[in-house]
Design a protein around this motif. Structure first.
Motif, PDB file in Angstrom:
ATOM      1  N   ALA A  73       0.827  -1.208   0.000  1.00 24.32           N
ATOM      2  CA  ALA A  73       0.000   0.000   0.000  1.00 24.32           C
ATOM      3  C   ALA A  73       0.860   1.256   0.000  1.00 24.32           C
ATOM      4  N   VAL A  74       1.970   1.235   0.755  1.00 30.33           N
ATOM      5  CA  VAL A  74       2.879   2.390   0.796  1.00 30.33           C
ATOM      6  C   VAL A  74       3.512   2.602  -0.580  1.00 30.33           C
ATOM      7  N   ALA A  75       3.946   1.520  -1.216  1.00 31.96           N
ATOM      8  CA  ALA A  75       4.565   1.626  -2.546  1.00 31.96           C
ATOM      9  C   ALA A  75       3.580   2.170  -3.570  1.00 31.96           C
ATOM     10  N   GLU A  76       2.320   1.698  -3.503  1.00 31.56           N
ATOM     11  CA  GLU A  76       1.303   2.180  -4.432  1.00 31.56           C
ATOM     12  C   GLU A  76       0.997   3.656  -4.197  1.00 31.56           C
ATOM     13  N   LEU A  77       0.929   4.054  -2.914  1.00 30.08           N
ATOM     14  CA  LEU A  77       0.697   5.460  -2.576  1.00 30.08           C
ATOM     15  C   LEU A  77       1.835   6.327  -3.115  1.00 30.08           C
ATOM     16  N   ARG A  78       3.050   5.824  -2.980  1.00 36.56           N
ATOM     17  CA  ARG A  78       4.215   6.584  -3.440  1.00 36.56           C
ATOM     18  C   ARG A  78       4.135   6.834  -4.952  1.00 36.56           C
ATOM     19  N   ARG A  79       3.767   5.818  -5.716  1.00 35.58           N
ATOM     20  CA  ARG A  79       3.623   5.984  -7.167  1.00 35.58           C
ATOM     21  C   ARG A  79       2.529   6.995  -7.492  1.00 35.58           C
ATOM     22  N   GLN A  80       1.441   6.919  -6.740  1.00 37.86           N
ATOM     23  CA  GLN A  80       0.326   7.832  -6.980  1.00 37.86           C
ATOM     24  C   GLN A  80       0.727   9.283  -6.703  1.00 37.86           C
ATOM     25  N   LEU A  81       1.453   9.495  -5.587  1.00 35.29           N
ATOM     26  CA  LEU A  81       1.875  10.851  -5.220  1.00 35.29           C
ATOM     27  C   LEU A  81       2.872  11.410  -6.222  1.00 35.29           C
ATOM     28  N   LEU A  82       3.770  10.568  -6.721  1.00 35.06           N
ATOM     29  CA  LEU A  82       4.752  11.031  -7.697  1.00 35.06           C
ATOM     30  C   LEU A  82       4.087  11.439  -9.004  1.00 35.06           C
ATOM     31  N   CYS A  83       2.963  10.800  -9.321  1.00 35.10           N
ATOM     32  CA  CYS A  83       2.262  11.106 -10.568  1.00 35.10           C
ATOM     33  C   CYS A  83       1.300  12.284 -10.426  1.00 35.10           C
ATOM     34  N   LYS A  84       0.544  12.310  -9.330  1.00 35.55           N
ATOM     35  CA  LYS A  84      -0.556  13.267  -9.216  1.00 35.55           C
ATOM     36  C   LYS A  84      -0.392  14.296  -8.100  1.00 35.55           C
ATOM     37  N   GLY A  85       0.546  14.092  -7.180  1.00 39.56           N
ATOM     38  CA  GLY A  85       0.675  15.018  -6.062  1.00 39.56           C
ATOM     39  C   GLY A  85      -0.374  14.737  -4.990  1.00 39.56           C
ATOM     40  N   PHE A  86      -0.512  15.678  -4.071  1.00 40.51           N
ATOM     41  CA  PHE A  86      -1.402  15.491  -2.920  1.00 40.51           C
ATOM     42  C   PHE A  86      -2.765  16.112  -3.158  1.00 40.51           C
ATOM     43  N   ASP A  87      -3.790  15.408  -2.686  1.00 35.87           N
ATOM     44  CA  ASP A  87      -5.111  15.995  -2.499  1.00 35.87           C
ATOM     45  C   ASP A  87      -5.612  15.557  -1.129  1.00 35.87           C
ATOM     46  N   ARG A  88      -6.817  15.896  -0.795  1.00 36.74           N
ATOM     47  CA  ARG A  88      -7.330  15.608   0.552  1.00 36.74           C
ATOM     48  C   ARG A  88      -7.327  14.117   0.844  1.00 36.74           C
ATOM     49  N   ASP A  89      -7.798  13.305  -0.091  1.00 37.86           N
ATOM     50  CA  ASP A  89      -7.898  11.859   0.143  1.00 37.86           C
ATOM     51  C   ASP A  89      -6.531  11.205   0.248  1.00 37.86           C
ATOM     52  N   SER A  90      -5.607  11.580  -0.634  1.00 39.38           N
ATOM     53  CA  SER A  90      -4.277  10.958  -0.593  1.00 39.38           C
ATOM     54  C   SER A  90      -3.521  11.357   0.672  1.00 39.38           C
ATOM     55  N   LEU A  91      -3.731  12.590   1.159  1.00 43.69           N
ATOM     56  CA  LEU A  91      -3.070  13.007   2.397  1.00 43.69           C
ATOM     57  C   LEU A  91      -3.602  12.199   3.582  1.00 43.69           C
ATOM     58  N   CYS A  92      -4.924  12.022   3.653  1.00 47.13           N
ATOM     59  CA  CYS A  92      -5.496  11.231   4.753  1.00 47.13           C
ATOM     60  C   CYS A  92      -4.992   9.789   4.709  1.00 47.13           C
ATOM     61  N   TRP A  93      -4.921   9.203   3.514  1.00 43.65           N
ATOM     62  CA  TRP A  93      -4.448   7.829   3.381  1.00 43.65           C
ATOM     63  C   TRP A  93      -2.967   7.738   3.768  1.00 43.65           C
ATOM     64  N   ALA A  94      -2.175   8.730   3.379  1.00 44.09           N
ATOM     65  CA  ALA A  94      -0.751   8.746   3.752  1.00 44.09           C
ATOM     66  C   ALA A  94      -0.588   8.797   5.259  1.00 44.09           C
ATOM     67  N   PHE A  95      -1.344   9.650   5.933  1.00 49.61           N
ATOM     68  CA  PHE A  95      -1.231   9.759   7.390  1.00 49.61           C
ATOM     69  C   PHE A  95      -1.694   8.479   8.074  1.00 49.61           C
ATOM     70  N   ALA A  96      -2.742   7.834   7.530  1.00 47.28           N
ATOM     71  CA  ALA A  96      -3.223   6.589   8.129  1.00 47.28           C
ATOM     72  C   ALA A  96      -2.167   5.492   8.006  1.00 47.28           C
ATOM     73  N   LEU A  97      -1.520   5.405   6.848  1.00 50.92           N
ATOM     74  CA  LEU A  97      -0.477   4.390   6.659  1.00 50.92           C
ATOM     75  C   LEU A  97       0.745   4.676   7.539  1.00 50.92           C
ATOM     76  N   ILE A  98       1.126   5.938   7.637  1.00 47.66           N
ATOM     77  CA  ILE A  98       2.280   6.297   8.476  1.00 47.66           C
ATOM     78  C   ILE A  98       1.984   6.014   9.940  1.00 47.66           C
ATOM     79  N   ARG A  99       0.767   6.293  10.355  1.00 47.20           N
ATOM     80  CA  ARG A  99       0.386   6.019  11.747  1.00 47.20           C
ATOM     81  C   ARG A  99       0.503   4.531  12.047  1.00 47.20           C
ATOM     82  N   GLU A 100       0.016   3.703  11.135  1.00 53.03           N
ATOM     83  CA  GLU A 100       0.083   2.260  11.347  1.00 53.03           C
ATOM     84  C   GLU A 100       1.527   1.766  11.285  1.00 53.03           C
ATOM     85  N   ALA A 101       2.317   2.322  10.356  1.00 48.66           N
ATOM     86  CA  ALA A 101       3.725   1.933  10.245  1.00 48.66           C
ATOM     87  C   ALA A 101       4.495   2.311  11.512  1.00 48.66           C
ATOM     88  N   ALA A 102       4.173   3.446  12.118  1.00 50.73           N
ATOM     89  CA  ALA A 102       4.833   3.855  13.360  1.00 50.73           C
ATOM     90  C   ALA A 102       4.516   2.882  14.482  1.00 50.73           C
TER      91      ALA A 102
END
Length: 659
Positions: A73-102
């Motif tokens: 999921a992190v790798a897929e998010l990374r590809r998405q961010l590199l292509c499209k940048g951040f929006d509200r949904d991608s930022l929330c998903w990034a924070f949720a994944l980082i929280r779980e990874a921590a």
């Protein structure tokens, strides 16, 4: 959605923001109104509620993932961010994944309050979080999210110890997310620094970062434009590529933002180079110091303590003319002889040993006023360092000339995206907005604060104060608590240690002379009965872990032995206790001999009424008013420096050694 964006990452392209033009008089009211409206809208971080709810909604999905699924999921998010940048949904998903990874890599999941703080920083604000709320972990949210989006991040803090500690503690999370991290430390070579700046995330101090920036600009002198740098590469000039370190100024998160942006921003940072050492200079410096020692205040010169400025009177100039008549060729020039005597008076009056500098191994070493640490490779300019060496009887170093300089205000405003965090921002909210266009967001605490404030104590003399400190320390140690005693200088910390030793209280000293033992002392400071006397080295960011017995006995007790130059610094030291919901207490013990009252015309009147409780309250009130006036004067100095920078036109080009 506002947020950091991707820029080219190259030592040659070096993207950075152009400085905004100075605001005209009719633009200032609009800018101030915009700041007031923003503060009202962002009170308690209310615009963050929607983001926070989005993260919480995604929590269960991330929690159910296996390690392999989370990495995918992190790798897929990374590809998405590199292509499209951040929006509200991608930022929330990034924070949720980082929280779980921590939670999986560090054993610590971000609290909702930390999610709020991380969101505020990602959106370009200063998050004001109470001391002990876990700002180090909070910063990993915007740092990791930006790095996953391909944006190089600088995490900037106030000293090498905190930079190394934070980088080491958070590295497991970054590695779990597939991100590279490095830490810049004093003494590293240019090649080591270049390799670290090439990583996704870099922890460093403000001074190391700015000096590396200035060093890069010295390399680029004559090739400041991108086209010029590419032309040099085409000509086969690989030396420039090998010497440049930074990849541009993309996204910075500044820890202890009020200290970096305010307290340390009153003077520009300067890179200097050695000049030719004339044989007669040593004699000239000695003559200047000897002559200055013969001059009397008010008769021959006037001094301004805040600005550290000396102005010779007519009698003073006449005395210098007479005394220097037969001293040699250097003293023939009128302006030159007055200048060196003013510098000699500055060295004698305003710079104190074990307060502003140490003498170690026969060398004068500067003590950083804000961190309490030694800066062995730094020197004062315009002959001041050599005059202090003459005063102390040390071997003279070669004089230095300015090669490049920049103010903190101008440096940090060059970042494409800037944010910060601190526990003490409310006093300088207006200045954050006025200079850096940064809004401050107050983040509610996760744990209720359990800090007990003992009554303030005012003693008649310094000897009485030392006795009262020893009595308070002995009382708390007898209860099984640990004690931290704060002082402002090396010499005052040693005086307190001597007073405690006379009372039979064992203690450990943490100041610029014991900087090599810092980590060990901080690790032991939370043990039962442990007494630590510290300068500002144990102020901002220092996390003292409490032994379970100390926690049960009431936690860490902090004693403030004087008021600092800003109330924010006092609150930072008090914040070493009662962290993370732990118990703790703080008390202030000062005396009529303290610097705040020593030169006050009303000191004798206060002495006469100090035996009464209302007299003590009046004296403490006047001390705090003096502290508030000093804070206002410091703010004016920062504004003045910014205006000087604007007048000089310091926009990315070298003009008389400036940027």
């Amino acid at each position: 959605m506002d947020g950091p964006g991707r820029q080219p990452t190259s030592v040659l392209l070096r993207p950075e923001q152009a400085l905004p033009p100075a605001m005209r008089w009719f633009e200032r009211p609009h800018h101030q109104l915009k700041g007031w409206v923003g503060r009202w809208r962002w009170r308690k971080g209310r615009p963050l509620d929607d983001y926070l709810q989005g993260i919480v909604d995604l929590d269960e999905i991330a929690l159910a993932y296996s390690d392999q699924q989370l990495h995918t999921a992190v790798a897929e998010l990374r590809r998405q961010l590199l292509c499209k940048g951040f929006d509200r949904d991608s930022l929330c998903w990034a924070f949720a994944l980082i929280r779980e990874a921590a939670g999986r890599s560090l054993g610590m999941r971000h609290f909702d309050s930390q999610l709020r703080g991380g969101l505020a920083m990602f959106l370009g604000r200063v998050a004001e979080m109470a001391t002990g709320e876990g700002k180090t972990l909070t910063a990993t949210l915007p740092v990791s999210a930006a790095a996953l989006g391909g944006i190089p991040v600088h995490v900037i803090t106030v000293n090498d110890y905190l930079a190394a500690r934070d980088a080491e503690e958070m590295t497991p999370l970054y590695e779990y997310l597939g991100l590279s991290v490095g830490c810049i430390q004093q003494g590293m070579s240019r090649d080591e620094r270049r390799d670290i700046y090439a990583k996704d995330i870099v922890y460093c101090t403000n001074k190391e970062l700015v000096f590396d920036y200035l060093k890069d600009h010295l390399v680029l002198k004559g090739a400041a434009a991108t086209m010029h740098r590419h032309a040099e590469r085409l000509k086969g000039n690989v030396e420039m590529d090998q010497q440049l370190m930074l990849r541009g100024l993309h996204f910075a998160i500044v820890d202890e933002a009020d200290s970096v942006f305010m307290d340390e921003a009153r003077t520009p940072l300067i890179i200097s180079g050695e000049t030719h050492h004339n044989e007669g200079q040593e004699q000239v410096y000695q003559q200047a110091v000897t002559l200055a020692q013969q001059l009397q205040r008010d008769t021959h010169f006037e001094q301004q303590d805040l600005r550290r400025h000396i102005q010779l009177t007519e009698k003073g100039e006449s005395a210098v003319d007479t005394a220097s008549a037969n001293l040699g060729a250097y003293w023939v020039g009128r302006i030159r002889r007055y200048e060196i005597v003013r510098q000699a008076l500055t060295a004698l009056i305003f710079f104190e040993r074990d307060r502003h500098y140490l003498v170690r191994d026969g060398k004068v070493q500067i003590i950083d006023a804000h961190t309490g640490r030694v800066m062995p490779d730094r020197t004062w300019e315009r002959g001041l360092h050599q005059l202090i060496e003459t005063k102390e009887g040390c071997e003279l170093t070669a004089p230095r000339e300015t090669l490049a300089k920049i103010s903190y205000q101008n440096f940090f405003r060059r970042y494409h995206w800037l944010a910060g965090m601190t526990g003490t921002a409310r006093e300088v909210v207006g200045e954050f907005w006025q200079i850096y266009s940064l809004a401050v967001v107050d983040i509610p605490t996760h744990n209720a604060l359990r800090r007990e404030h003992y009554p303030d104590t005012l003693c008649a003399t310094d000897a009485d104060k030392q006795a009262r400190i020893a009595e308070s320390v002995a009382r708390e140690v007898a209860l099984g608590r640990s004690v931290l005693v704060g002082s402002s200088t090396v010499s005052s910390s040693e005086i307190i240690a001597e007073a405690l030793a006379e009372k039979g209280v064992n203690c450990r000293l943490l100041n610029a002379k014991q900087d090599a033992e810092e980590a060990e002392m901080i690790a032991a400071a939370g043990q039962p009965g442990q007494v630590t006397i510290a300068t500002s080295m144990a102020g901002r960011g220092t996390d003292i872990k409490l032994h379970t017995d100390v926690h049960a006995a009431g936690g860490l007790h902090v004693i403030l032995t004087e008021l600092q130059e800003a109330s924010r610094i006092d609150r930072q030291l008090a914040g070493r206790g009662a962290r993370f919901g732990d118990p703790g207490s703080v008390e202030l013990i000062v005396s009529m001999d303290d610097e705040w009252l020593q030169r006050a015309w009303y000191r004798s009147l206060l002495m006469a009424v100090s035996e009464y409780s209302w007299g003590q309250r009046l004296a403490l009130l006047l001390m705090r008013r003096g502290q508030a006036r000093l804070q206002t004067q410091h703010s004016r100095l920062r504004q003045q420096l910014l205006k000087v920078d604007a007048r000089q036109g310091d926009i990315l080009a070298f003009t008389a050694g400036s940027i």
